[in-house]
Design a protein around this motif. Structure first.
Motif, PDB file in Angstrom:
ATOM      1  N   LYS A 342       0.840  -1.206   0.000  1.00 22.11           N
ATOM      2  CA  LYS A 342       0.000   0.000   0.000  1.00 22.11           C
ATOM      3  C   LYS A 342       0.870   1.249   0.000  1.00 22.11           C
ATOM      4  O   LYS A 342       1.736   1.422   0.858  1.00 22.11           O
ATOM      5  CB  LYS A 342      -0.901  -0.012   1.232  1.00 22.11           C
ATOM      6  N   LEU A 343       0.647   2.117  -1.007  1.00 23.28           N
ATOM      7  CA  LEU A 343       1.408   3.358  -1.105  1.00 23.28           C
ATOM      8  C   LEU A 343       0.862   4.401  -0.126  1.00 23.28           C
ATOM      9  O   LEU A 343      -0.339   4.426   0.186  1.00 23.28           O
ATOM     10  CB  LEU A 343       1.328   3.912  -2.530  1.00 23.28           C
ATOM     11  N   ASN A 344       1.744   5.245   0.346  1.00 25.61           N
ATOM     12  CA  ASN A 344       1.347   6.374   1.181  1.00 25.61           C
ATOM     13  C   ASN A 344       0.676   7.413   0.291  1.00 25.61           C
ATOM     14  O   ASN A 344       1.296   7.952  -0.625  1.00 25.61           O
ATOM     15  CB  ASN A 344       2.588   6.968   1.861  1.00 25.61           C
ATOM     16  N   PRO A 345      -0.595   7.696   0.498  1.00 28.91           N
ATOM     17  CA  PRO A 345      -1.279   8.667  -0.375  1.00 28.91           C
ATOM     18  C   PRO A 345      -0.650  10.056  -0.319  1.00 28.91           C
ATOM     19  O   PRO A 345      -0.816  10.850  -1.250  1.00 28.91           O
ATOM     20  CB  PRO A 345      -2.724   8.670   0.146  1.00 28.91           C
ATOM     21  N   GLU A 346       0.095  10.344   0.758  1.00 21.53           N
ATOM     22  CA  GLU A 346       0.745  11.641   0.884  1.00 21.53           C
ATOM     23  C   GLU A 346       2.152  11.637   0.268  1.00 21.53           C
ATOM     24  O   GLU A 346       2.701  12.689  -0.019  1.00 21.53           O
ATOM     25  CB  GLU A 346       0.856  12.033   2.367  1.00 21.53           C
ATOM     26  N   ASN A 347       2.694  10.445   0.083  1.00 21.30           N
ATOM     27  CA  ASN A 347       4.061  10.338  -0.435  1.00 21.30           C
ATOM     28  C   ASN A 347       4.224   8.986  -1.135  1.00 21.30           C
ATOM     29  O   ASN A 347       4.456   7.973  -0.487  1.00 21.30           O
ATOM     30  CB  ASN A 347       5.081  10.475   0.700  1.00 21.30           C
ATOM     31  N   PRO A 348       4.090   8.933  -2.465  1.00 23.33           N
ATOM     32  CA  PRO A 348       4.150   7.655  -3.194  1.00 23.33           C
ATOM     33  C   PRO A 348       5.526   6.983  -3.148  1.00 23.33           C
ATOM     34  O   PRO A 348       5.671   5.874  -3.656  1.00 23.33           O
ATOM     35  CB  PRO A 348       3.770   8.048  -4.624  1.00 23.33           C
ATOM     36  N   GLU A 349       6.510   7.649  -2.548  1.00 23.46           N
ATOM     37  CA  GLU A 349       7.815   7.023  -2.384  1.00 23.46           C
ATOM     38  C   GLU A 349       7.860   6.157  -1.126  1.00 23.46           C
ATOM     39  O   GLU A 349       8.897   5.574  -0.809  1.00 23.46           O
ATOM     40  CB  GLU A 349       8.912   8.099  -2.299  1.00 23.46           C
ATOM     41  N   GLN A 350       6.745   6.067  -0.428  1.00 22.90           N
ATOM     42  CA  GLN A 350       6.671   5.252   0.778  1.00 22.90           C
ATOM     43  C   GLN A 350       5.572   4.195   0.641  1.00 22.90           C
ATOM     44  O   GLN A 350       4.611   4.365  -0.102  1.00 22.90           O
ATOM     45  CB  GLN A 350       6.366   6.134   2.009  1.00 22.90           C
ATOM     46  N   TYR A 351       5.761   3.106   1.380  1.00 21.60           N
ATOM     47  CA  TYR A 351       4.771   2.028   1.405  1.00 21.60           C
ATOM     48  C   TYR A 351       4.543   1.613   2.855  1.00 21.60           C
ATOM     49  O   TYR A 351       5.389   1.829   3.732  1.00 21.60           O
ATOM     50  CB  TYR A 351       5.249   0.836   0.571  1.00 21.60           C
ATOM     51  N   TYR A 357       4.742   3.650   7.714  1.00 19.53           N
ATOM     52  CA  TYR A 357       5.225   3.860   6.355  1.00 19.53           C
ATOM     53  C   TYR A 357       6.752   3.876   6.315  1.00 19.53           C
ATOM     54  O   TYR A 357       7.408   4.337   7.262  1.00 19.53           O
ATOM     55  CB  TYR A 357       4.676   5.171   5.785  1.00 19.53           C
ATOM     56  N   LYS A 358       7.294   3.378   5.213  1.00 18.92           N
ATOM     57  CA  LYS A 358       8.735   3.288   5.032  1.00 18.92           C
ATOM     58  C   LYS A 358       9.062   3.582   3.582  1.00 18.92           C
ATOM     59  O   LYS A 358       8.295   3.260   2.672  1.00 18.92           O
ATOM     60  CB  LYS A 358       9.223   1.877   5.420  1.00 18.92           C
ATOM     61  N   THR A 378      13.805   3.113 -12.517  1.00 20.51           N
ATOM     62  CA  THR A 378      14.015   3.244 -11.085  1.00 20.51           C
ATOM     63  C   THR A 378      13.596   1.929 -10.436  1.00 20.51           C
ATOM     64  O   THR A 378      12.411   1.575 -10.439  1.00 20.51           O
ATOM     65  CB  THR A 378      13.203   4.406 -10.502  1.00 20.51           C
ATOM     66  N   LEU A 379      14.579   1.192  -9.943  1.00 18.77           N
ATOM     67  CA  LEU A 379      14.296  -0.087  -9.305  1.00 18.77           C
ATOM     68  C   LEU A 379      13.819   0.178  -7.881  1.00 18.77           C
ATOM     69  O   LEU A 379      14.419   0.961  -7.150  1.00 18.77           O
ATOM     70  CB  LEU A 379      15.552  -0.959  -9.286  1.00 18.77           C
ATOM     71  N   ARG A 380      12.734  -0.494  -7.487  1.00 17.47           N
ATOM     72  CA  ARG A 380      12.183  -0.305  -6.139  1.00 17.47           C
ATOM     73  C   ARG A 380      12.063  -1.648  -5.428  1.00 17.47           C
ATOM     74  O   ARG A 380      11.591  -2.618  -6.009  1.00 17.47           O
ATOM     75  CB  ARG A 380      10.813   0.372  -6.217  1.00 17.47           C
ATOM     76  N   TRP A 381      12.481  -1.660  -4.187  1.00 12.40           N
ATOM     77  CA  TRP A 381      12.368  -2.857  -3.350  1.00 12.40           C
ATOM     78  C   TRP A 381      11.653  -2.507  -2.055  1.00 12.40           C
ATOM     79  O   TRP A 381      11.837  -1.413  -1.512  1.00 12.40           O
ATOM     80  CB  TRP A 381      13.758  -3.416  -3.007  1.00 12.40           C
ATOM     81  N   THR A 382      10.841  -3.421  -1.581  1.00  9.97           N
ATOM     82  CA  THR A 382      10.235  -3.315  -0.256  1.00  9.97           C
ATOM     83  C   THR A 382      10.909  -4.343   0.658  1.00  9.97           C
ATOM     84  O   THR A 382      11.793  -5.088   0.234  1.00  9.97           O
ATOM     85  CB  THR A 382       8.730  -3.605  -0.318  1.00  9.97           C
TER      86      THR A 382
END
Length: 820
Positions: A342-351, A357-358, A378-382
């Motif tokens: 789930k993305l942070n609606p205030e900051n899509p760079e966070q989940y 959120y991180k 842009t590679l993204r990892w959780t």
């Protein structure tokens, strides 16, 4: 007029001369890369001379004074015969295909960069044990020695494909070999695609109970070790549009149903006519030219090893020594889970995580594209794993807005010791040692079948994720990544992996079938690769008290379909021998002829018979009729017949016969109606494709094995030189498995099967045999490009001997590598 004719004749003659000259030039340039197997070469990196003796099947027997020198020789031999295959597979795992092949491979590169397998392989190098690290370095030096020789002696760039696709070839590195293992894990993985398909199907069906019909749980308690022979005979007589991308050539991402498979079985001395143990193994992969497999023998300090290797990997992955044999089958252990992040609606760079959120871990990655501008990803990892694009296996259709999908997968472990474990198994002298050595095996998970002089065993190897009993999806569907109960809890203990050693019945085997029945979370998998072949295997194994090498070969080559013999009486129960004789040339008459042929058929999927084609086309048309009205376009994803689904429908298990009624039509169709209409559909398709004379049909005309060159195989003229096509027996559910493509204009092409077959007899180890599906060489001009293909098609084998004198007796060449 005569003058014009003379000039035309001169022009035509000149054109012919130019064409001949051009062909001669192309042949000359391409032939420069043919290796000279009878040669002496001074190379750097050796401590002592190495001898590579190639027997009459071009199997290299590598001899040296140290293990490091022997692995050097194996790397050199791999590069002699399969250089193009090695460097292109390395580019696949690096995500660098587009530098050579342009835009058609961009999607593959994008996803490979997101998975980041090559970086993970590089980080894993330092985790290998000293012996494996030494072997990796020596193997890489051997490959690089061949590259240096190609450059120094102008040997046609090493492979004819290099003239068409000119690119620099970087030196081989130890990380490259570990990356090949991770690429194999990707090729054999099927849980990701199955999770997505299950989610999409669940959304589409109005009645959730019907999901268990079309995607059923595998029935039964599991089969591995068979009981004692005597005990068996006590008496002695909502759907979104398809958004998946086309990954183009060299794609390592298997279609649903086309992931790993294989067969393996073993017999203890008590069940062997010779009094020694027996082991048979035939791993199944997608067909290609050349084969993924390469036969080799290496002489190590612990003794000789012979069997199947994969170019790029310095290990005999399946084979034998004088004391131990080992084989691999896909275990189907559930080692992949999808997480909805789930993305942070205030900051899509966070989940969202269980603790709030991180930020994503991010890194840019530039993809160079031939003749095009580069692109930057842009590679993204959780915390759960890499974020995947919505187009991969239609992930976007099951991802809610404001969320992304991430993948947890055991092969993403940067401390991967799989190759060290494989080397440990190869060096083992007993079943007990091999099981202990395999503890470091991470991915791909496999069933390791073993036989030494006295003992047989099977052990599931590979990292099994430990899941929380409260997991909402139990790993069967994409689940919320921010819920702690959905996340992995680490690794299950190796001792908990299924293990079968010296059972009283004396027979152990696996056809990718369910092996154990355990409740979640201690289960192995909800998804298994076979529910059909196992029945035929059980019958063959238990139909005789003792077995021989030849009876094991017979089982590998068996083409009787248990599926056909069990389903045809169900679906045709009300159709056999009913109705009046129909006039010739009518659809009714064609149906009667087809039913008459099938009524007398024993289920043998023989390439020369018409019945397998009629049966296969009928079942395919039937399944499509049963599911298309409920699933719409999603029905196209079920492009292989699901035998348990058909059985549930025609036995009306839990109301499954509801599939027979067409929802959109006014009448209520019965299952007999559907069977009859489907047979008519199949006969129309057969008539349009192969002709209306049913008695003259040949299954082999439709079931052509497609050993195609992944790059040159589609080119109009070259395809006839680089592709190896063969009429073959077998089918989706036979022990001699020839999995069909399931789609396109040729849905019954044989695209996936046993690229390697081996049978090992420890009463007389040198009587053991093996074969691969094409030839040892990857060079289309070599006589060894396809010389084993006809033997493979006919069910023949070549000797698997560790006798050095026998290899020398009919050698096609002996290469001497001397320290420079």
């Amino acid at each position: 007029m005569a003058t014009v004719f003379r000039w035309l004749l001169r022009l035509a003659g000149s054109l012919v001369v130019l064409i001949v000259a051009a062909i001669a030039m192309v042949y000359y340039l391409a032939s420069q890369s043919l290796p000279d197997y009878d040669d002496t070469v001074a190379v750097e990196g050796l401590s002592a001379p190495v001898e590579i003796v190639r027997d009459n099947a071009n199997v290299p027997h590598v001899f040296g004074e140290s293990d490091a020198d022997v692995f050097f020789g194996l790397g050199y031999a791999h590069a002699q015969d399969r250089l193009w295959q090695m460097v292109t597979m390395r580019r696949v795992v690096q995500g660098r295909l587009s530098e050579v092949f342009g835009t058609r491979t961009v999607e593959t590169d994008k996803l490979m960069r997101r998975l980041d397998l090559y970086r993970l392989a590089s980080e894993s190098v330092e985790n290998q044990d000293p012996g494996t690290l030494s072997a990796l370095e020596a193997y890489a030096a051997g490959v690089n020695a061949r590259l240096a020789e190609i450059n120094d002696r102008a040997l046609g760039r090493g492979a004819p494909e290099m003239f068409l696709f000119r690119f620099p070839v970087a030196p081989w590195q130890p990380a490259d070999s570990i990356a090949m293992v991770k690429l194999m894990a990707l090729t054999l993985s099927g849980h990701l695609s199955n999770e997505v398909l299950r989610a999409r199907t669940a959304l589409m069906l109005d009645d959730p109970e019907r999901l268990r019909d079309i995607m059923p749980d595998t029935p039964g308690n599991g089969t591995a070790a068979l009981p004692e022979f005597a005990s068996l005979f006590p008496d002695l007589p909502r759907y979104a549009a398809n958004t998946a991308v086309d990954y183009g050539p060299l794609s390592p991402f298997p279609k649903e149903g086309l992931a790993g498979a294989s067969n393996a079985w073993s017999a203890a001395p008590s069940r062997s006519a010779s009094g020694g143990t027996l082991l048979a193994n035939d791993p199944h992969l997608g067909f290609t030219a050349p084969s993924y497999w390469y036969l080799a023998r290496i002489e190590l300090e612990t003794g000789g090893v012979i069997g199947g290797t994969i170019p790029g990997i310095p290990a005999v992955l399946v084979g034998r020594t004088a004391r131990l044999g080992w084989g691999l089958t896909s275990s189907y252990l559930d080692d992949q889970d999808l997480y909805i992040e789930k993305l942070n609606p205030e900051n899509p760079e966070q989940y969202l995580t269980p603790s709030g959120y991180k930020r994503f871990e991010t890194r840019p990655s530039i993809i160079q594209i031939a003749n095009e501008a580069p692109i930057t990803l842009t590679l993204r990892w959780t915390e759960n794993g890499p974020v995947l694009p919505p187009t991969h296996y239609n992930l976007g259709t099951v991802t809610p807005p404001g969320h992304v999908m991430a993948l947890a997968w055991t092969a993403l472990d940067p401390d991967d010791t799989t190759l060290s474990a494989a080397m440990g198994v190869m060096r083992s002298g007993s079943v007990e040692e091999a099981i202990a050595a395999a503890e470091g095996y991470i991915a791909p998970s496999q069933n390791l079948s073993l036989a030494d002089q006295e003992t047989i065993a099977m052990k599931t190897i590979g990292w099994a994720p430990r899941r929380d009993a409260r997991s909402r999806s139990q790993g069967r569907l994409p689940s919320e990544g921010w819920r702690a109960e959905n996340r992995w809890l680490g690794r299950a203990p190796y001792a908990a992996n299924p293990e079968f050693v010296s059972p009283r019945g004396g027979i152990i085997g696996n056809t990718n079938n369910k092996t154990v029945e355990r409740p979640f979370p201690n289960h192995i998998s909800f998804l298994w690769g076979d529910t059909q072949r196992i029945h035929r295997w059980e019958r063959l194994m238990q139909s005789r008290q003792v077995h021989t090498r030849d009876s094991f070969v017979e089982a590998q080559l068996d083409t009787i379909s248990f599926t056909a013999r069990s389903l045809l009486p169900l679906i045709g129960a009300d159709l056999w021998f009913t109705g009046e004789a129909a006039p010739e040339g009518t659809p009714e008459r064609q149906r009667q002829i087809a039913l008459s042929l099938l009524a007398e058929w024993n289920g043998e999927m023989n390439e020369h018979m018409p019945e397998p084609l009629i049966y296969a086309a009928w079942l395919r048309a039937l399944q499509d009729r049963l599911i298309h009205d409920e699933l719409g376009q999603l029905a196209e994803e079920f492009d292989h017949v699901q035998p348990i689904f058909i059985e549930r429908v025609y036995r009306d298990i839990d109301g499954a016969s509801a599939w027979c009624n067409v929802v959109q039509s006014a009448p209520t169709e019965t299952c007999t109606d559907m069977a009859r209409m489907a047979l008519d559909d199949a006969l129309v398709w057969i008539g349009d494709t192969y002709g209306t004379n049913l008695e003259t049909l040949r299954w082999g005309d439709a079931h052509q094995a497609t050993h195609d060159h992944p790059i040159l195989g589609d080119l109009p003229l070259l395809r006839y030189f680089v592709n190896v096509r063969q009429s073959t027996s077998g089918g989706d559910n036979t022990l001699q498995r020839g999995l069909t493509s399931g789609s396109g204009p040729d849905p019954f092409q044989n695209v996936h099967g046993a690229g390697y077959r081996g049978v090992y007899d420890f009463a007389d180890p040198d009587s053991s045999v093996f074969i691969i599906s094409t030839g040892q060489s990857g060079h289309p001009l070599s006589r060894h490009y396809d010389d084993l293909a006809q033997l493979w098609r006919r069910g023949e084998y070549i000797p698997m001997s560790l006798d050095a004198d026998l290899a020398r007796a009919a050698a096609v060449g002996i290469t001497h590598l001397e320290p420079r």
